[in-house]
Design an enzyme around this catalytic site. Structure first.
Site, PDB file in Angstrom:
ATOM      1  N   ARG A   1       0.823  -1.218   0.000  1.00  0.00           N
ATOM      2  CA  ARG A   1       0.000   0.000   0.000  1.00  0.00           C
ATOM      3  C   ARG A   1       0.857   1.268   0.000  1.00  0.00           C
ATOM      4  O   ARG A   1       0.489   2.276  -0.611  1.00  0.00           O
ATOM      5  CB  ARG A   1      -0.916  -0.001   1.229  1.00  0.00           C
ATOM      6  CG  ARG A   1      -0.154   0.056   2.547  1.00  0.00           C
ATOM      7  CD  ARG A   1      -1.000  -0.246   3.750  1.00  0.00           C
ATOM      8  NE  ARG A   1      -0.172  -0.167   4.971  1.00  0.00           N
ATOM      9  CZ  ARG A   1      -0.518  -0.665   6.128  1.00  0.00           C
ATOM     10  NH1 ARG A   1      -1.670  -1.316   6.241  1.00  0.00           N
ATOM     11  NH2 ARG A   1       0.258  -0.531   7.187  1.00  0.00           N
TER      12      ARG A   1
ATOM     13  N   ARG B   1      11.935  -1.868   0.062  1.00  0.00           N
ATOM     14  CA  ARG B   1      11.355  -3.120   0.531  1.00  0.00           C
ATOM     15  C   ARG B   1      12.122  -4.317  -0.037  1.00  0.00           C
ATOM     16  O   ARG B   1      12.724  -4.242  -1.104  1.00  0.00           O
ATOM     17  CB  ARG B   1       9.888  -3.227   0.096  1.00  0.00           C
ATOM     18  CG  ARG B   1       9.008  -2.114   0.617  1.00  0.00           C
ATOM     19  CD  ARG B   1       8.668  -2.313   2.068  1.00  0.00           C
ATOM     20  NE  ARG B   1       7.978  -3.581   2.246  1.00  0.00           N
ATOM     21  CZ  ARG B   1       7.913  -4.243   3.382  1.00  0.00           C
ATOM     22  NH1 ARG B   1       8.525  -3.778   4.449  1.00  0.00           N
ATOM     23  NH2 ARG B   1       7.256  -5.380   3.475  1.00  0.00           N
TER      24      ARG B   1
ATOM     25  N   ARG C   1      38.828  34.080 -23.992  1.00  0.00           N
ATOM     26  CA  ARG C   1      40.006  33.277 -24.337  1.00  0.00           C
ATOM     27  C   ARG C   1      39.653  31.793 -24.316  1.00  0.00           C
ATOM     28  O   ARG C   1      38.907  31.323 -23.455  1.00  0.00           O
ATOM     29  CB  ARG C   1      41.147  33.549 -23.359  1.00  0.00           C
ATOM     30  CG  ARG C   1      41.582  35.007 -23.320  1.00  0.00           C
ATOM     31  CD  ARG C   1      42.815  35.197 -22.459  1.00  0.00           C
ATOM     32  NE  ARG C   1      42.589  34.781 -21.082  1.00  0.00           N
ATOM     33  CZ  ARG C   1      43.559  34.461 -20.229  1.00  0.00           C
ATOM     34  NH1 ARG C   1      44.823  34.482 -20.631  1.00  0.00           N
ATOM     35  NH2 ARG C   1      43.275  34.112 -18.987  1.00  0.00           N
TER      36      ARG C   1
ATOM     37  N   ASP D   1      35.359  32.483 -11.813  1.00  0.00           N
ATOM     38  CA  ASP D   1      36.800  32.667 -11.989  1.00  0.00           C
ATOM     39  C   ASP D   1      37.572  32.523 -10.682  1.00  0.00           C
ATOM     40  O   ASP D   1      38.702  32.022 -10.671  1.00  0.00           O
ATOM     41  CB  ASP D   1      37.100  34.015 -12.656  1.00  0.00           C
ATOM     42  CG  ASP D   1      36.333  35.168 -12.023  1.00  0.00           C
ATOM     43  OD1 ASP D   1      35.695  34.959 -10.967  1.00  0.00           O
ATOM     44  OD2 ASP D   1      36.354  36.270 -12.588  1.00  0.00           O
TER      45      ASP D   1
END
EC number: 3.2.1.183
Length: 722
Positions: A19, A113, A420, A517
């Site tokens: 359930r 379970r 860059r 950075d």
């Protein structure tokens, strides 16, 4: 159909055992059923669903209008440890025929379970993809071992909380196959509105019961300590009898020890007691209303610490069965629960209270996320799982490609002025570098990044460099887990909420890492610079702004909202100059290139900057370097400004020493060499004696941003990928 490489519907098998797991799986099943163009659904029912003693709960699946494809009787009665093992064995015997017949593309398994372990084992051995719901959680019982075993078998993971996600990552699961969705049952919980809840309460508890004047009790055996579980349940029932409130008691899970718990109920006459209603099962939509309007809930069910928090209902959590789970403030823990008085006192403390609603486990939108995740599964991808193990120091697997090629990374540095891209080798050598002006618009910037990376990748082939991935360093705040720039600096326009990972990964077909950075500079020092081999150190970058990164126990600290190491915005004065962040008195407002440029312009405007031996061409902007030059040539005012800037930086370092106590501080950037002696003086004058032995050095790395971006890629290659 969404792009996932499949040209047919995805065959999904949902297997439910009891359930509780059906309450989590049902919302997903309803979602799958509403999209027949994408999915075919098969439902397999086994376990306690088919046991009369536990309510034959398969009927509620039929009532929800799901066709049950297969019913498997897999429970061996006995309710002891041996019976659990035999039940797993019986399921393993029966499941292969079912899976051969259904031939699902993916099986959805929930929780922890023993039945679920049998399902996952069968599917894994039969090369069926597994989606595990609610992995990564920690309860503190044998369930953890089962749950984590299923995690290792599963190919995809849906978790409910951020900490569960982190547990899965720590278990070396592939981050790209982990979805933080929230708990599926919360989709129903948070939308549940039933004006007629009193009729539900009366149906289960009697006509004379009022809202908030009853208790829901749900307790299960702890299979590693059954004797104590039985004793605790007995004490709980005694306390409830003494408390004298109407109580709905649900039968326990069909685990080892459950039969003994039922015997305790019958021994105390609970099923015939006027204050108790003992039931085997309550439909989930009705159970929601019962716990939402209860005076409190008591027991050790995960429902108490998970679902009930959505309503703010008081909960008394008994014992250790849920000790590892995250809880809201509505939960009162009684971990020992070894006396009736202790449990009774907890009832007096909690009953009738109302707490704020908690959404730790979900926001009500789990199912749409899960369906999208399912649609993204590409059946053409290799079935074999990949585990992302931690770095193994200097231990790279060798093959012929490694020997003949230079293992390298593409590194991208997004600065305020320049963009860059570089090819960086494993040893930190910049093999090739490309530089362009950083465009002002998002579209132009993304286009240029892709163009430069494609060009660099093509050049890498000619240079015999094997590109392993792309690392990106950018200003601002970054979510490195998602590869998204959250907020950028003012120097980079149109750069908020930007997904950098996806376009580069899609174009280059390479993994992509993104960080800011400051963090990249710290990672560069850790791999290539003076931080190599250091357990704890801090990097401070002195450039246009002031940034930094913190390495603690060899790991980079990002912070809970990726805002750690904003060292330039440490406040060192209550009435200092305004900072670009909107505050004032920050280190950056004193010691950054922008701050020095501001002061240089002031001096120049007052004709106080230039001294003998200096000149500034008319077409050249006055900047920090002119101020430094003036100071070197004896300009007292310029020297004073630099001394103030260095002192501000030094005070920031002192604060860092008192907070983090690193063994090393690395000053990086163009201004570092001008500040280091002042910083050391401030440490001697202002820092506690116990931290004054810290090493403060100037970085010897030329391109820390590029090297740090590359290190994210190159560190990854030292992990074992299986």
């Amino acid at each position: 159909m969404e792009k996932n490489g499949n040209n047919r519907k995805l065959r999904v098998c949902v297997a439910t055992c009891n359930r509780a797991d059906y309450s989590k799986l049902a919302p997903i099943m309803f979602g799958i059923k509403t999209e027949p163009a994408f999915f075919e659904l098969d439902v397999v029912v086994l376990g306690s669903h088919l046991i009369d003693d536990y309510g034959n709960t398969y009927r509620m699946i039929e009532q929800d209008d799901f066709d049950i494809n297969t019913r498997l009787h897999t429970i061996v009665r006995g309710e002891d440890e041996a019976a659990m093992v035999e039940s797993v064995g019986l399921a393993l015997v029966k499941l292969p025929d079912v899976l051969n017949r259904l031939k699902p593309d993916i099986m959805i398994v929930h929780g922890d379970r023993f039945d679920a372990l049998a399902l996952a084992t069968s599917a894994a051995l039969m090369n069926i993809r597994i989606l595990h719901i609610e992995g990564g959680e920690v309860s503190g019982t044998i369930d953890d071992s089962i749950r984590h075993a299923i995690t290792k078998l599963a190919h995809y993971h849906v978790c409910c909380t951020r900490s569960a996600e982190q547990h899965l990552i720590s278990m070396c699961e592939d981050h790209d196959r982990i979805l933080l969705a929230g708990c599926p049952s919360y989709d129903k919980l948070l939308s549940a509105k039933n004006k007629d809840y009193m009729s539900i309460i009366r149906m289960w508890l009697g006509d004379d019961v009022k809202c908030k004047d009853y208790i829901v009790a749900l307790q299960h055996p702890v299979t590693t300590d059954i004797k104590h579980s039985i004793k605790m349940f007995e004490l709980t029932l005694d306390a409830l009898i003494s408390f004298n409130k109407r109580t709905l008691v649900l039968f326990p899970n069909i685990d080892a020890g459950s039969k003994e718990m039922v015997r305790v109920m019958r021994k105390k006459g609970i099923e015939h007691h006027p204050n108790f209603r003992a039931v085997k099962h309550v439909p989930f939509d009705q159970f929601i209303q019962l716990v939402a309007h209860a005076g409190c809930m008591i027991g050790n069910s995960s429902c108490g610490v998970r679902e009930v928090g959505a309503f703010g209902t008081p909960v008394i959590n008994l014992g250790t069965r849920q000790i590892g789970r995250e809880t809201g403030e509505n939960v009162l823990h009684v971990r020992d629960a070894d006396t009736q008085d202790k449990i009774l006192q907890a009832l007096h403390l909690q009953f009738g209270k109302q707490y704020p609603c908690s959404k730790i486990y979900g926001d009500g939108n789990a199912v749409p996320r899960i369906l999208k995740f399912l649609k993204s599964i590409d059946l053409q991808e290799p079935l074999q799982k990949k585990f992302c193990f931690p770095p193994v120091k200097e231990n790279i697997s060798q093959d012929i490609d490694h020997i003949l090629e230079t293992l390298s990374a593409l590194a991208v540095d997004l600065g305020g002025t320049n963009l860059r891209v570089a090819i960086v080798s494993m040893k930190g050598e910049i093999v090739k570098k490309y530089t362009q002006f950083n465009p002002k618009t998002y579209e132009e910037r993304i286009s240029l990044i892709l163009q430069m990376c494609v060009e660099a990748a093509a050049e890498a082939v000619k240079l015999n460099c094997r590109i392993l991935g792309v690392g990106i360093s950018t200003g601002g705040r970054v979510n490195p887990q998602e590869g998204v720039v959250l907020h950028s600096t003012k120097l980079i326009q149109e750069w908020n909420s930007v997904d950098l990972r996806t376009p580069l990964s899609d174009t280059l077909h390479l993994p992509v890492w993104v960080d800011n950075d400051g963090n990249c500079a710290a990672m560069a020092e850790r791999k290539f610079g003076q931080g190599k081999g250091q357990e704890n150190f801090v990097t401070l970058i002195t450039g246009t702004g002031i940034g930094g990164g913190i390495i603690h126990q060899h790991e980079l600290i990002h912070g809970s909202s990726f805002c750690a190491a904003e060292l330039g915005h440490l406040v060192v004065s209550l009435d200092g100059p305004d900072c670009s962040c909107g505050s004032h008195g920050c280190i950056e407002a004193y010691a950054s290139g922008m701050a020095l440029q501001r002061e240089a312009k002031k001096l120049h405007d007052e004709d106080l900057l230039l001294v003998e031996g200096m000149s500034v061409p008319k077409d050249e902007a006055v900047g920090a370097l002119h101020l430094i030059q003036a100071a070197k040539l004896g300009n007292v005012k310029a020297q004073s400004i630099l001394r103030t800037a260095g002192t501000a930086l030094g005070l920031g370092v002192v604060n860092i020493l008192h907070t983090m106590n690193p063994s090393l501080v690395i000053l990086s950037g163009v201004l570092a060499s001008h500040y280091i002696h002042i910083v050391k003086d401030v440490i001697r004058q202002q820092a506690l004696s116990s931290v004054q032995d810290v090493d403060v050095v100037v970085s010897d790395l030329v391109d820390p941003a590029l090297l740090g971006a590359a290190s994210m890629v190159l560190d990854y290659t030292t992990r074992r990928i299986h």
